[in-house]
Design a protein around this motif. Structure first.
Motif, PDB file in Angstrom:
ATOM      1  N   LEU A 163       0.840  -1.198   0.000  1.00  0.00           N
ATOM      2  CA  LEU A 163       0.000   0.000   0.000  1.00  0.00           C
ATOM      3  C   LEU A 163       0.881   1.256   0.000  1.00  0.00           C
ATOM      4  O   LEU A 163       0.599   2.221  -0.715  1.00  0.00           O
ATOM      5  N   ALA A 164       1.968   1.229   0.776  1.00  0.00           N
ATOM      6  CA  ALA A 164       2.861   2.395   0.867  1.00  0.00           C
ATOM      7  C   ALA A 164       3.478   2.728  -0.494  1.00  0.00           C
ATOM      8  O   ALA A 164       3.616   3.897  -0.854  1.00  0.00           O
ATOM      9  N   TYR A 165       3.826   1.697  -1.287  1.00  0.00           N
ATOM     10  CA  TYR A 165       4.429   1.965  -2.609  1.00  0.00           C
ATOM     11  C   TYR A 165       3.435   2.644  -3.544  1.00  0.00           C
ATOM     12  O   TYR A 165       3.829   3.317  -4.482  1.00  0.00           O
ATOM     13  N   HIS A 166       2.140   2.385  -3.301  1.00  0.00           N
ATOM     14  CA  HIS A 166       1.128   2.946  -4.195  1.00  0.00           C
ATOM     15  C   HIS A 166       0.493   4.219  -3.634  1.00  0.00           C
ATOM     16  O   HIS A 166      -0.541   4.668  -4.122  1.00  0.00           O
ATOM     17  N   LEU A 167       1.123   4.796  -2.575  1.00  0.00           N
ATOM     18  CA  LEU A 167       0.698   6.110  -2.093  1.00  0.00           C
ATOM     19  C   LEU A 167       1.387   7.163  -2.958  1.00  0.00           C
ATOM     20  O   LEU A 167       2.426   6.885  -3.567  1.00  0.00           O
ATOM     21  N   PRO A 168       0.844   8.378  -2.999  1.00  0.00           N
ATOM     22  CA  PRO A 168       1.548   9.430  -3.745  1.00  0.00           C
ATOM     23  C   PRO A 168       2.970   9.601  -3.210  1.00  0.00           C
ATOM     24  O   PRO A 168       3.197   9.550  -1.999  1.00  0.00           O
ATOM     25  N   GLU A 169       3.933   9.824  -4.127  1.00  0.00           N
ATOM     26  CA  GLU A 169       5.333   9.952  -3.714  1.00  0.00           C
ATOM     27  C   GLU A 169       5.531  11.123  -2.772  1.00  0.00           C
ATOM     28  O   GLU A 169       6.486  11.161  -2.002  1.00  0.00           O
ATOM     29  N   SER A 170       4.621  12.118  -2.841  1.00  0.00           N
ATOM     30  CA  SER A 170       4.804  13.312  -2.016  1.00  0.00           C
ATOM     31  C   SER A 170       4.196  13.141  -0.624  1.00  0.00           C
ATOM     32  O   SER A 170       4.337  14.007   0.221  1.00  0.00           O
ATOM     33  N   SER A 171       3.500  12.038  -0.358  1.00  0.00           N
ATOM     34  CA  SER A 171       2.888  11.850   0.961  1.00  0.00           C
ATOM     35  C   SER A 171       3.981  11.573   1.991  1.00  0.00           C
ATOM     36  O   SER A 171       5.082  11.155   1.636  1.00  0.00           O
TER      37      SER A 171
END
Ligand SMILES: [Zn+2]
Ligand SMILES: [Zn+2]
Length: 233
Positions: free
Chosen positions: A176-184
């Motif tokens: 899930l973390a890999y598919h969060l926005p890179e800026s989050s």
């Protein structure tokens, strides 16, 4: 498990955005109205952490040899993750073909290397395994748990449960973390950036059938020589 011949070539090329958006819209429209993304994340997390807490609280003065169960199981499961991802998520395998259909023609078409981020929390559904997956894994591995209980020791069986459940939770959170926005805030962290690079390379459709099958830590990919080291496609 019966492998079915599968021609995956139609999905092995990056589709233009409008085509990917169509697949995305179709996948999202299939999500039931009652779907709750936070519930979907919380259920396996709470079940997994619950199993870990229960297993650890039942331990009875484990020896150092028994504690070795934890690293051994984590390494074995890492190879298992590689195998399941390569052979079940990327190939049709009876009776679990649904894993293939949700992964290769859906997850991999919607999210590609340069467009990895979910656009809304409802898209958790396109990334997380089904909410009951962790219970299914616990039940499917019960024969191993019982075998360890009777053949090794109760402590070894409990540490096996804690390790496998911990692995599943780590898999869910990391993916899930890999598919969060890179800026989050999570997406920006160093560790997630490094691990995301490995997974994002696997999200290159032209490479997905051969490279970077580990989703957690790329140990099996490293040992088996499947870390993609070429130039990006
Ligand atoms: Zn992914
Ligand atoms: Zn994949």
């Amino acid at each position: 498990m019966l492998a079915k011949p599968t021609d995956t070539r139609p999905w092995e090329r990056t589709q233009p955005l409008p085509a990917r958006d169509r697949v995305r819209a179709q996948a999202i429209s299939a999500i039931p109205r009652w779907y709750n993304p936070w519930g979907h994340l919380a259920f396996p997390s709470l079940v997994g952490l619950g199993f870990i807490t229960a297993a650890l609280s039942l331990l009875d003065a484990p020896t150092s040899a028994e504690w070795l169960t934890v690293p051994i199981v984590l390494v074995l499961v890492n190879f298992h993750e590689w195998n399941v991802h390569r052979n079940m998520l990327h190939r049709r395998m009876w009776p679990l073909e649904v894993l293939f259909w949700r992964h290769t023609p859906e997850h991999h078409v919607i999210f590609v290397r340069d467009d990895m981020a979910m656009r809304a929390t409802r898209e958790f559904r396109l990334v997380l395994i089904p909410f009951y997956g962790i219970l299914a894994i616990f039940l499917a591995t019960l024969p191993i748990t019982a075998g360890l209980w009777f053949l090794a020791s109760r402590n070894v069986a409990l540490l096996w449960v804690a390790s496998t459940m911990g692995y599943v939770v780590a898999y869910e959170w990391l993916h899930l973390a890999y598919h969060l926005p890179e800026s989050s805030p999570i997406g920006r962290s160093r560790a997630i950036r490094r691990l995301r690079r490995h997974h994002a390379m696997h999200h290159t459709p032209e490479l997905m059938q051969r490279w970077n099958f580990n989703v957690t830590v790329p140990l099996a990919d490293w040992v088996l020589g499947t870390i993609y080291r070429g130039r990006s496609v």
